[in-house]
Design a protein around this motif. Structure first.
Motif, PDB file in Angstrom:
ATOM      1  N   ILE A 214       0.683  -1.373   0.125  1.00  0.00           N
ATOM      2  CA  ILE A 214       0.026  -0.105   0.014  1.00  0.00           C
ATOM      3  C   ILE A 214       0.880   1.262   0.012  1.00  0.00           C
ATOM      4  O   ILE A 214       1.665   1.283   0.834  1.00  0.00           O
ATOM      5  CB  ILE A 214      -0.867  -0.053   1.195  1.00  0.00           C
ATOM      6  CG1 ILE A 214      -1.948  -1.104   1.163  1.00  0.00           C
ATOM      7  CG2 ILE A 214      -1.760   1.284   1.289  1.00  0.00           C
ATOM      8  CD1 ILE A 214      -2.692  -1.386   2.473  1.00  0.00           C
ATOM      9  N   LYS A 215       0.545   2.077  -0.928  1.00  0.00           N
ATOM     10  CA  LYS A 215       1.376   3.538  -1.081  1.00  0.00           C
ATOM     11  C   LYS A 215       0.531   4.455  -0.468  1.00  0.00           C
ATOM     12  O   LYS A 215      -0.883   4.491  -0.741  1.00  0.00           O
ATOM     13  CB  LYS A 215       1.562   3.739  -2.436  1.00  0.00           C
ATOM     14  CG  LYS A 215       2.613   4.871  -2.512  1.00  0.00           C
ATOM     15  CD  LYS A 215       2.909   5.397  -4.125  1.00  0.00           C
ATOM     16  CE  LYS A 215       3.834   6.567  -3.853  1.00  0.00           C
ATOM     17  NZ  LYS A 215       4.277   6.837  -5.250  1.00  0.00           N
ATOM     18  N   HIS A 216       0.956   5.127   0.704  1.00  0.00           N
ATOM     19  CA  HIS A 216       0.044   6.011   1.500  1.00  0.00           C
ATOM     20  C   HIS A 216       0.292   7.437   1.127  1.00  0.00           C
ATOM     21  O   HIS A 216      -0.653   8.263   0.889  1.00  0.00           O
ATOM     22  CB  HIS A 216       0.311   5.856   3.018  1.00  0.00           C
ATOM     23  CG  HIS A 216       0.222   4.433   3.638  1.00  0.00           C
ATOM     24  ND1 HIS A 216      -0.972   4.021   4.074  1.00  0.00           N
ATOM     25  CD2 HIS A 216       1.093   3.561   3.445  1.00  0.00           C
ATOM     26  CE1 HIS A 216      -0.666   2.733   4.342  1.00  0.00           C
ATOM     27  NE2 HIS A 216       0.651   2.412   4.109  1.00  0.00           N
ATOM     28  N   ASN A 217       1.391   7.778   0.728  1.00  0.00           N
ATOM     29  CA  ASN A 217       1.594   9.166  -0.188  1.00  0.00           C
ATOM     30  C   ASN A 217       2.938   9.005  -0.651  1.00  0.00           C
ATOM     31  O   ASN A 217       3.742   7.851  -0.735  1.00  0.00           O
ATOM     32  CB  ASN A 217       1.472  10.169   0.933  1.00  0.00           C
ATOM     33  CG  ASN A 217       2.426   9.993   2.031  1.00  0.00           C
ATOM     34  OD1 ASN A 217       3.274   9.560   2.010  1.00  0.00           O
ATOM     35  ND2 ASN A 217       1.860  10.578   3.304  1.00  0.00           N
ATOM     36  N   GLU A 218       3.627   9.979  -1.085  1.00  0.00           N
ATOM     37  CA  GLU A 218       4.904  10.192  -1.709  1.00  0.00           C
ATOM     38  C   GLU A 218       6.126   9.550  -0.733  1.00  0.00           C
ATOM     39  O   GLU A 218       7.057   8.965  -1.110  1.00  0.00           O
ATOM     40  CB  GLU A 218       5.447  11.451  -2.172  1.00  0.00           C
ATOM     41  CG  GLU A 218       4.669  11.983  -3.458  1.00  0.00           C
ATOM     42  CD  GLU A 218       4.606  10.798  -4.501  1.00  0.00           C
ATOM     43  OE1 GLU A 218       5.698  10.412  -4.853  1.00  0.00           O
ATOM     44  OE2 GLU A 218       3.592  10.561  -4.912  1.00  0.00           O
TER      45      GLU A 218
END
Ligand SMILES: [Zn+2]
Length: 472
Positions: free
Chosen positions: A374-378
Protein backbone atom coordinates in the motif's frame (compact mmCIF):
# COMPACT_ATOMS: atom_id res chain seq x y z
CA UNK A 1 -78.67 -12.21 80.95
CA UNK A 2 -81.54 -14.57 81.85
CA UNK A 3 -81.90 -12.82 85.22
CA UNK A 4 -82.21 -9.44 83.50
CA UNK A 5 -84.98 -10.71 81.24
CA UNK A 6 -86.85 -12.21 84.24
CA UNK A 7 -86.54 -8.86 86.04
CA UNK A 8 -87.81 -7.02 82.97
CA UNK A 9 -90.83 -9.30 82.80
CA UNK A 10 -91.70 -8.31 86.40
CA UNK A 11 -91.86 -4.62 85.43
CA UNK A 12 -94.97 -2.91 84.04
CA UNK A 13 -95.32 -2.98 80.24
CA UNK A 14 -94.66 0.79 79.93
CA UNK A 15 -91.39 0.45 81.82
CA UNK A 16 -90.44 -2.51 79.69
CA UNK A 17 -90.85 -0.41 76.53
CA UNK A 18 -89.01 2.55 78.07
CA UNK A 19 -86.08 0.38 79.13
CA UNK A 20 -85.89 -1.26 75.70
CA UNK A 21 -85.74 2.15 74.02
CA UNK A 22 -83.00 3.20 76.46
CA UNK A 23 -80.97 0.10 75.72
CA UNK A 24 -81.29 0.72 71.98
CA UNK A 25 -80.17 4.36 72.34
CA UNK A 26 -77.24 3.39 74.55
CA UNK A 27 -76.15 0.79 72.05
CA UNK A 28 -76.44 3.28 69.22
CA UNK A 29 -74.34 5.82 71.12
CA UNK A 30 -71.74 3.18 71.90
CA UNK A 31 -71.45 2.23 68.26
CA UNK A 32 -71.28 5.76 66.90
CA UNK A 33 -67.55 6.57 67.43
CA UNK A 34 -66.63 3.56 65.29
CA UNK A 35 -68.83 4.85 62.51
CA UNK A 36 -67.21 8.24 62.82
CA UNK A 37 -63.80 6.70 62.66
CA UNK A 38 -64.67 4.85 59.52
CA UNK A 39 -66.11 7.98 58.01
CA UNK A 40 -63.02 9.96 58.86
CA UNK A 41 -60.82 7.25 57.44
CA UNK A 42 -62.74 7.34 54.24
CA UNK A 43 -62.41 11.11 54.17
CA UNK A 44 -58.76 10.86 54.85
CA UNK A 45 -58.46 8.48 51.99
CA UNK A 46 -59.76 10.91 49.46
CA UNK A 47 -58.29 14.04 50.96
CA UNK A 48 -54.86 12.61 51.55
CA UNK A 49 -54.47 12.89 55.27
CA UNK A 50 -56.11 16.15 56.24
CA UNK A 51 -58.54 14.67 58.77
CA UNK A 52 -57.20 13.64 62.12
CA UNK A 53 -57.49 10.02 63.05
CA UNK A 54 -56.80 10.59 66.73
CA UNK A 55 -60.21 9.34 67.88
CA UNK A 56 -60.43 6.21 65.88
CA UNK A 57 -58.34 4.12 68.24
CA UNK A 58 -54.78 3.09 67.70
CA UNK A 59 -55.64 -0.60 67.53
CA UNK A 60 -57.48 -0.50 64.27
CA UNK A 61 -54.86 1.85 62.90
CA UNK A 62 -51.98 -0.47 63.51
CA UNK A 63 -53.83 -3.37 61.97
CA UNK A 64 -54.34 -1.27 58.89
CA UNK A 65 -50.64 -0.51 58.78
CA UNK A 66 -49.79 -4.14 59.18
CA UNK A 67 -51.98 -4.81 56.19
CA UNK A 68 -50.34 -2.16 54.12
CA UNK A 69 -46.73 -2.98 54.78
CA UNK A 70 -46.69 -6.50 53.40
CA UNK A 71 -46.89 -5.03 49.91
CA UNK A 72 -44.00 -6.84 48.24
CA UNK A 73 -40.81 -4.85 48.35
CA UNK A 74 -40.21 -5.50 44.71
CA UNK A 75 -43.33 -3.58 44.08
CA UNK A 76 -41.91 -0.32 45.27
CA UNK A 77 -38.27 -0.85 44.50
CA UNK A 78 -38.00 -0.83 40.72
CA UNK A 79 -39.53 2.55 40.25
CA UNK A 80 -37.91 5.35 42.08
CA UNK A 81 -39.72 8.53 41.24
CA UNK A 82 -38.54 10.33 38.21
CA UNK A 83 -39.97 13.81 38.13
CA UNK A 84 -42.68 12.59 35.81
CA UNK A 85 -43.62 9.78 38.15
CA UNK A 86 -43.80 12.09 41.14
CA UNK A 87 -46.14 14.42 39.37
CA UNK A 88 -48.21 11.43 38.45
CA UNK A 89 -48.53 10.10 41.94
CA UNK A 90 -49.48 13.49 43.35
CA UNK A 91 -52.23 13.95 40.84
CA UNK A 92 -53.57 10.47 40.89
CA UNK A 93 -56.38 9.52 43.22
CA UNK A 94 -54.84 8.00 46.30
CA UNK A 95 -56.21 4.57 45.48
CA UNK A 96 -53.27 3.97 43.16
CA UNK A 97 -50.40 5.85 44.61
CA UNK A 98 -48.70 2.69 45.83
CA UNK A 99 -46.46 2.48 42.83
CA UNK A 100 -43.78 5.12 42.84
CA UNK A 101 -44.10 6.68 45.88
CA UNK A 102 -42.88 7.79 49.06
CA UNK A 103 -43.18 5.61 52.14
CA UNK A 104 -45.71 8.19 53.40
CA UNK A 105 -48.23 7.34 50.77
CA UNK A 106 -47.70 3.66 51.19
CA UNK A 107 -48.16 3.89 54.94
CA UNK A 108 -51.36 5.88 54.77
CA UNK A 109 -53.95 3.82 56.58
CA UNK A 110 -56.82 2.36 54.60
CA UNK A 111 -54.76 2.27 51.43
CA UNK A 112 -56.07 -0.70 49.55
CA UNK A 113 -53.60 -3.54 49.47
CA UNK A 114 -52.52 -4.47 46.00
CA UNK A 115 -50.95 -7.72 45.00
CA UNK A 116 -48.15 -7.74 42.49
CA UNK A 117 -47.04 -10.81 40.58
CA UNK A 118 -44.46 -11.40 37.85
CA UNK A 119 -45.43 -13.49 34.86
CA UNK A 120 -42.78 -14.90 32.55
CA UNK A 121 -43.60 -15.06 28.87
CA UNK A 122 -43.51 -18.67 27.74
CA UNK A 123 -42.63 -20.06 24.37
CA UNK A 124 -45.54 -19.51 22.02
CA UNK A 125 -47.24 -17.14 24.44
CA UNK A 126 -49.46 -14.33 23.24
CA UNK A 127 -50.46 -11.43 25.43
CA UNK A 128 -53.95 -12.91 25.62
CA UNK A 129 -52.60 -16.27 26.81
CA UNK A 130 -50.45 -14.65 29.46
CA UNK A 131 -53.29 -12.43 30.65
CA UNK A 132 -55.55 -15.44 30.87
CA UNK A 133 -52.97 -17.19 33.03
CA UNK A 134 -52.89 -14.10 35.19
CA UNK A 135 -56.65 -14.30 35.57
CA UNK A 136 -57.44 -11.15 33.60
CA UNK A 137 -60.46 -10.68 31.41
CA UNK A 138 -60.60 -10.57 27.63
CA UNK A 139 -61.81 -7.00 28.05
CA UNK A 140 -58.56 -6.08 29.83
CA UNK A 141 -56.58 -7.51 26.92
CA UNK A 142 -58.71 -5.65 24.41
CA UNK A 143 -58.62 -2.30 26.18
CA UNK A 144 -54.89 -2.45 26.85
CA UNK A 145 -54.03 -3.24 23.25
CA UNK A 146 -55.95 -0.13 22.21
CA UNK A 147 -53.25 1.98 23.91
CA UNK A 148 -50.57 2.90 21.33
CA UNK A 149 -47.44 2.11 23.35
CA UNK A 150 -48.92 -1.06 24.77
CA UNK A 151 -49.97 -2.15 21.32
CA UNK A 152 -46.51 -1.50 19.95
CA UNK A 153 -44.66 -3.32 22.72
CA UNK A 154 -46.92 -5.89 24.35
CA UNK A 155 -47.95 -7.57 21.12
CA UNK A 156 -44.28 -8.39 20.50
CA UNK A 157 -43.41 -10.02 23.79
CA UNK A 158 -40.68 -12.65 23.71
CA UNK A 159 -40.20 -15.83 25.73
CA UNK A 160 -38.32 -15.16 28.93
CA UNK A 161 -39.52 -11.59 29.29
CA UNK A 162 -41.44 -10.63 32.38
CA UNK A 163 -44.70 -8.79 32.81
CA UNK A 164 -45.72 -7.54 36.22
CA UNK A 165 -49.41 -7.59 36.96
CA UNK A 166 -50.82 -5.75 39.93
CA UNK A 167 -54.31 -6.48 41.16
CA UNK A 168 -56.49 -4.99 43.85
CA UNK A 169 -57.42 -7.11 46.82
CA UNK A 170 -60.71 -7.76 45.08
CA UNK A 171 -58.81 -9.35 42.21
CA UNK A 172 -59.38 -6.48 39.79
CA UNK A 173 -56.59 -5.41 37.44
CA UNK A 174 -54.83 -2.30 38.68
CA UNK A 175 -51.54 -2.09 36.77
CA UNK A 176 -49.41 -3.78 34.19
CA UNK A 177 -45.67 -3.13 34.04
CA UNK A 178 -43.28 -4.12 31.28
CA UNK A 179 -39.59 -3.22 31.07
CA UNK A 180 -38.88 -1.69 27.69
CA UNK A 181 -35.15 -1.57 28.47
CA UNK A 182 -33.05 -1.41 31.62
CA UNK A 183 -34.07 2.22 32.10
CA UNK A 184 -37.66 2.60 30.87
CA UNK A 185 -40.76 0.79 32.04
CA UNK A 186 -44.12 0.88 30.33
CA UNK A 187 -46.83 1.19 32.93
CA UNK A 188 -50.52 0.70 32.25
CA UNK A 189 -53.02 1.83 34.83
CA UNK A 190 -56.62 0.80 35.12
CA UNK A 191 -58.81 3.28 36.93
CA UNK A 192 -62.52 3.91 37.14
CA UNK A 193 -62.09 6.39 34.32
CA UNK A 194 -60.49 3.80 32.05
CA UNK A 195 -57.07 2.61 30.97
CA UNK A 196 -54.02 4.82 30.63
CA UNK A 197 -50.34 4.28 29.88
CA UNK A 198 -47.09 6.03 30.58
CA UNK A 199 -43.37 5.35 30.34
CA UNK A 200 -41.55 5.69 33.62
CA UNK A 201 -37.79 6.26 33.41
CA UNK A 202 -35.29 5.40 36.06
CA UNK A 203 -32.75 8.04 36.85
CA UNK A 204 -29.41 7.18 35.31
CA UNK A 205 -26.41 8.34 37.21
CA UNK A 206 -22.84 8.19 36.04
CA UNK A 207 -20.06 7.37 38.46
CA UNK A 208 -16.36 7.66 37.77
CA UNK A 209 -14.25 4.62 38.52
CA UNK A 210 -10.52 4.13 38.64
CA UNK A 211 -8.45 1.09 37.73
CA UNK A 212 -4.76 0.51 37.33
CA UNK A 213 -2.35 -2.35 36.85
CA UNK A 214 1.24 -3.23 36.28
CA UNK A 215 1.81 -5.83 33.63
CA UNK A 216 3.47 -9.01 34.82
CA UNK A 217 2.41 -11.63 32.29
CA UNK A 218 0.61 -9.82 29.48
CA UNK A 219 -1.62 -6.85 28.83
CA UNK A 220 -4.81 -8.87 28.62
CA UNK A 221 -4.31 -10.55 32.00
CA UNK A 222 -3.34 -7.26 33.59
CA UNK A 223 -6.58 -5.74 32.31
CA UNK A 224 -8.66 -8.62 33.62
CA UNK A 225 -6.92 -8.45 37.00
CA UNK A 226 -7.64 -4.73 37.17
CA UNK A 227 -11.33 -5.57 36.81
CA UNK A 228 -11.74 -4.38 33.24
CA UNK A 229 -14.12 -6.07 30.82
CA UNK A 230 -12.80 -7.50 27.52
CA UNK A 231 -14.47 -4.58 25.80
CA UNK A 232 -12.66 -2.05 27.98
CA UNK A 233 -9.33 -3.79 27.44
CA UNK A 234 -9.83 -3.55 23.67
CA UNK A 235 -10.89 0.10 24.00
CA UNK A 236 -7.73 0.88 25.91
CA UNK A 237 -5.62 -0.87 23.26
CA UNK A 238 -7.45 1.08 20.58
CA UNK A 239 -6.89 4.43 22.29
CA UNK A 240 -3.14 3.84 22.57
CA UNK A 241 -2.84 1.62 19.48
CA UNK A 242 -1.54 4.56 17.45
CA UNK A 243 1.49 4.92 19.71
CA UNK A 244 2.07 1.47 21.12
CA UNK A 245 2.29 -1.83 19.27
CA UNK A 246 0.25 -3.92 21.70
CA UNK A 247 1.18 -7.07 19.79
CA UNK A 248 4.94 -6.80 20.15
CA UNK A 249 5.99 -3.90 22.36
CA UNK A 250 4.42 -4.62 25.73
CA UNK A 251 6.95 -5.47 28.43
CA UNK A 252 6.85 -6.66 31.98
CA UNK A 253 6.63 -3.63 34.26
CA UNK A 254 4.59 -1.57 31.78
CA UNK A 255 1.62 -0.08 33.59
CA UNK A 256 -1.57 1.76 33.00
CA UNK A 257 -4.21 3.69 34.92
CA UNK A 258 -7.66 4.65 33.72
CA UNK A 259 -10.72 6.62 34.77
CA UNK A 260 -13.95 5.34 33.31
CA UNK A 261 -17.67 5.87 33.70
CA UNK A 262 -20.09 3.41 35.20
CA UNK A 263 -23.79 3.93 34.71
CA UNK A 264 -26.23 3.21 37.48
CA UNK A 265 -30.01 3.26 37.37
CA UNK A 266 -31.56 3.72 40.78
CA UNK A 267 -28.35 2.66 42.43
CA UNK A 268 -28.07 -0.56 40.45
CA UNK A 269 -25.17 -1.11 38.07
CA UNK A 270 -26.32 -0.84 34.49
CA UNK A 271 -23.28 -0.78 32.23
CA UNK A 272 -19.81 0.61 31.69
CA UNK A 273 -19.56 3.97 30.05
CA UNK A 274 -16.65 5.66 28.32
CA UNK A 275 -13.02 5.67 29.28
CA UNK A 276 -12.56 9.30 30.38
CA UNK A 277 -8.83 9.45 30.81
CA UNK A 278 -5.93 7.03 30.71
CA UNK A 279 -2.20 6.83 30.88
CA UNK A 280 0.03 4.06 29.68
CA UNK A 281 3.70 3.63 30.46
CA UNK A 282 5.35 1.48 27.79
CA UNK A 283 9.05 0.68 28.12
CA UNK A 284 9.53 3.85 30.11
CA UNK A 285 7.60 6.13 27.75
CA UNK A 286 4.45 7.65 29.17
CA UNK A 287 1.39 8.17 26.96
CA UNK A 288 -1.76 9.96 28.05
CA UNK A 289 -5.27 10.18 26.63
CA UNK A 290 -8.28 12.29 27.53
CA UNK A 291 -11.74 11.95 26.06
CA UNK A 292 -13.14 15.28 24.91
CA UNK A 293 -16.81 16.25 24.46
CA UNK A 294 -16.53 15.48 20.72
CA UNK A 295 -16.01 11.81 21.61
CA UNK A 296 -12.40 11.80 20.41
CA UNK A 297 -9.29 11.14 22.43
CA UNK A 298 -6.42 13.59 22.71
CA UNK A 299 -3.19 13.48 24.62
CA UNK A 300 -3.25 15.45 27.88
CA UNK A 301 -1.62 18.32 25.96
CA UNK A 302 -4.32 18.23 23.28
CA UNK A 303 -2.78 16.30 20.38
CA UNK A 304 -5.06 13.87 18.62
CA UNK A 305 -4.46 10.23 19.54
CA UNK A 306 -5.52 9.24 16.04
CA UNK A 307 -2.59 9.22 13.68
CA UNK A 308 -1.83 8.61 10.05
CA UNK A 309 -0.62 5.09 10.85
CA UNK A 310 -1.59 2.29 13.18
CA UNK A 311 1.40 1.03 15.09
CA UNK A 312 0.40 -2.55 14.33
CA UNK A 313 -1.59 -4.04 11.45
CA UNK A 314 -2.68 -6.96 13.68
CA UNK A 315 -4.83 -6.72 16.80
CA UNK A 316 -2.71 -7.69 19.78
CA UNK A 317 -5.25 -10.21 21.02
CA UNK A 318 -4.38 -12.51 18.12
CA UNK A 319 -0.65 -12.36 18.46
CA UNK A 320 0.79 -15.34 20.29
CA UNK A 321 3.99 -14.21 21.96
CA UNK A 322 4.49 -10.61 22.84
CA UNK A 323 7.11 -10.91 25.50
CA UNK A 324 10.20 -12.20 23.88
CA UNK A 325 12.11 -9.42 22.17
CA UNK A 326 14.65 -12.03 21.09
CA UNK A 327 12.05 -14.28 19.54
CA UNK A 328 13.53 -16.40 16.78
CA UNK A 329 12.71 -15.49 13.26
CA UNK A 330 10.02 -17.89 12.03
CA UNK A 331 11.88 -18.46 8.76
CA UNK A 332 15.57 -18.53 9.57
CA UNK A 333 15.32 -19.69 13.18
CA UNK A 334 17.82 -17.03 14.16
CA UNK A 335 17.60 -13.85 16.16
CA UNK A 336 18.20 -11.39 13.40
CA UNK A 337 17.05 -7.99 12.44
CA UNK A 338 15.52 -8.16 9.05
CA UNK A 339 13.66 -5.72 6.93
CA UNK A 340 10.35 -6.08 8.61
CA UNK A 341 8.47 -7.21 11.65
CA UNK A 342 6.88 -10.65 12.04
CA UNK A 343 3.58 -11.13 13.78
CA UNK A 344 2.95 -14.75 14.69
CA UNK A 345 -0.75 -15.55 14.97
CA UNK A 346 -3.30 -18.09 13.84
CA UNK A 347 -3.97 -18.57 10.12
CA UNK A 348 -6.99 -16.46 9.20
CA UNK A 349 -6.27 -13.58 11.60
CA UNK A 350 -7.50 -10.33 9.99
CA UNK A 351 -4.81 -7.93 8.76
CA UNK A 352 -5.51 -4.19 8.71
CA UNK A 353 -4.21 -1.43 6.49
CA UNK A 354 -1.97 0.69 8.74
CA UNK A 355 -3.12 3.86 7.05
CA UNK A 356 -5.24 5.05 4.19
CA UNK A 357 -3.75 4.74 0.76
CA UNK A 358 -3.78 3.00 -2.60
CA UNK A 359 -3.03 -0.68 -3.25
CA UNK A 360 -0.03 -0.65 -5.62
CA UNK A 361 0.40 -4.45 -5.60
CA UNK A 362 -1.89 -7.34 -4.73
CA UNK A 363 -0.32 -10.49 -6.03
CA UNK A 364 1.43 -13.81 -5.44
CA UNK A 365 4.99 -15.11 -5.85
CA UNK A 366 6.93 -18.04 -4.42
CA UNK A 367 8.85 -15.92 -1.86
CA UNK A 368 6.21 -13.52 -0.60
CA UNK A 369 3.25 -15.83 -1.06
CA UNK A 370 0.15 -13.69 -1.27
CA UNK A 371 1.20 -10.09 -0.69
CA UNK A 372 -0.22 -6.57 -0.63
CA UNK A 373 1.68 -3.28 -0.91
CA UNK A 374 0.00 0.00 0.00
CA UNK A 375 1.31 3.42 -0.98
CA UNK A 376 0.09 6.02 1.50
CA UNK A 377 1.69 9.09 -0.07
CA UNK A 378 4.99 10.07 -1.65
CA UNK A 379 6.81 9.26 1.59
CA UNK A 380 5.23 6.14 3.06
CA UNK A 381 4.62 2.61 1.79
CA UNK A 382 3.65 -0.49 3.80
CA UNK A 383 3.97 -4.15 2.76
CA UNK A 384 2.10 -7.24 4.00
CA UNK A 385 3.42 -10.70 3.13
CA UNK A 386 2.50 -14.43 3.37
CA UNK A 387 -1.25 -13.79 3.43
CA UNK A 388 -3.66 -16.66 3.24
CA UNK A 389 -6.20 -14.51 1.45
CA UNK A 390 -6.09 -11.09 -0.18
CA UNK A 391 -9.21 -8.94 0.17
CA UNK A 392 -8.05 -6.04 -2.03
CA UNK A 393 -7.15 -5.54 -5.66
CA UNK A 394 -4.37 -3.54 -7.25
CA UNK A 395 -5.37 0.11 -7.79
CA UNK A 396 -7.96 0.07 -5.05
CA UNK A 397 -7.94 2.73 -2.34
CA UNK A 398 -8.17 1.56 1.26
CA UNK A 399 -9.15 3.22 4.51
CA UNK A 400 -7.07 3.03 7.65
CA UNK A 401 -7.95 -0.13 9.57
CA UNK A 402 -9.63 -1.75 6.58
CA UNK A 403 -9.14 -5.53 6.47
CA UNK A 404 -6.92 -6.16 3.46
CA UNK A 405 -6.48 -9.91 3.93
CA UNK A 406 -5.86 -12.68 6.41
CA UNK A 407 -2.71 -14.01 7.97
CA UNK A 408 -1.30 -17.15 6.38
CA UNK A 409 1.78 -19.19 5.60
CA UNK A 410 2.10 -18.76 1.86
CA UNK A 411 5.53 -18.26 0.24
CA UNK A 412 8.87 -19.11 1.77
CA UNK A 413 8.01 -19.62 5.42
CA UNK A 414 8.21 -22.34 8.04
CA UNK A 415 5.19 -21.18 10.00
CA UNK A 416 2.19 -18.91 9.73
CA UNK A 417 2.95 -15.22 10.32
CA UNK A 418 2.55 -11.78 8.87
CA UNK A 419 5.71 -10.18 7.59
CA UNK A 420 5.19 -6.42 7.74
CA UNK A 421 7.44 -3.75 6.27
CA UNK A 422 7.37 -0.01 6.70
CA UNK A 423 9.17 2.05 4.09
CA UNK A 424 9.96 5.74 4.45
CA UNK A 425 11.30 7.48 1.33
CA UNK A 426 12.35 4.14 -0.10
CA UNK A 427 14.20 3.02 3.06
CA UNK A 428 13.03 0.15 5.25
CA UNK A 429 12.40 1.35 8.77
CA UNK A 430 11.40 -0.49 11.92
CA UNK A 431 7.64 0.03 12.06
CA UNK A 432 7.73 -0.32 15.82
CA UNK A 433 10.10 2.54 16.40
CA UNK A 434 9.85 4.72 13.31
CA UNK A 435 8.78 8.26 14.11
CA UNK A 436 5.34 8.65 12.63
CA UNK A 437 3.91 11.90 11.25
CA UNK A 438 2.60 14.18 13.98
CA UNK A 439 -1.12 14.18 14.48
CA UNK A 440 -3.24 17.32 14.49
CA UNK A 441 -3.82 19.16 17.75
CA UNK A 442 -7.26 19.99 19.06
CA UNK A 443 -8.93 22.98 17.35
CA UNK A 444 -7.67 26.32 18.67
CA UNK A 445 -11.11 27.48 19.81
CA UNK A 446 -11.59 24.28 21.85
CA UNK A 447 -8.17 24.35 23.41
CA UNK A 448 -8.88 26.29 26.61
CA UNK A 449 -11.89 24.17 27.43
CA UNK A 450 -10.06 20.97 26.59
CA UNK A 451 -7.03 21.81 28.73
CA UNK A 452 -9.25 22.60 31.71
CA UNK A 453 -10.95 19.22 31.37
CA UNK A 454 -7.65 17.48 30.78
CA UNK A 455 -6.02 19.01 33.86
CA UNK A 456 -8.96 18.06 36.01
CA UNK A 457 -9.06 14.44 34.80
CA UNK A 458 -5.32 13.89 34.87
CA UNK A 459 -5.20 15.29 38.41
CA UNK A 460 -7.94 12.90 39.43
CA UNK A 461 -6.08 10.02 37.82
CA UNK A 462 -2.90 10.96 39.66
CA UNK A 463 -4.74 11.36 42.93
CA UNK A 464 -6.28 7.89 42.58
CA UNK A 465 -2.90 6.41 41.81
CA UNK A 466 -1.47 7.94 44.97
CA UNK A 467 -4.34 6.62 47.06
CA UNK A 468 -3.84 3.17 45.57
CA UNK A 469 -0.13 3.36 46.22
CA UNK A 470 -0.65 4.39 49.82
CA UNK A 471 -3.06 1.52 50.34
CA UNK A 472 -0.53 -1.07 49.20
ZN1 LIG B 1 9.70 -11.57 8.28
Amino acid sequence: MAKVITLLKLLPRFHQILLSILVVITLAVLLMPTDNAQASRATNHSLSGTVSLADSGSNSNSTENANVYPVPLAFRKPLAPSSEAIAQSVNAPSGQTLSHSTIDTVATPAEPVEISKQFTVRKGDTLAALFKRAGLSARDVYEITQLPKAKKNLLKILPGEEIEIVKTQAGELSKVRYHLNPISTLEINKQDSGYSEQVVDKQVESRTKFANATISSNFWNAGVNAGLTPNQIMQLATIFGWDIDFALDIRQGDNFAILFEEEYADGQFLQNGNILAAEFVNQGDKYTAVRYTDGNYYSAEGRSMRKAFLRSPVDFKYVSSSFNPRRLHPVTGQVKAHRGVDYVAAVGTPIKAAGKGRVIKSSYNQYNGNYVFIKHNETYTTKYLHLKKRNVKQGQTVKQGQIIGTLGSTGRVTGAHLHYEFIVNGVHRNPRTVKLPQSLPIAQKEKTQFLALSQQLMAKLEQNKQVQLAAQ
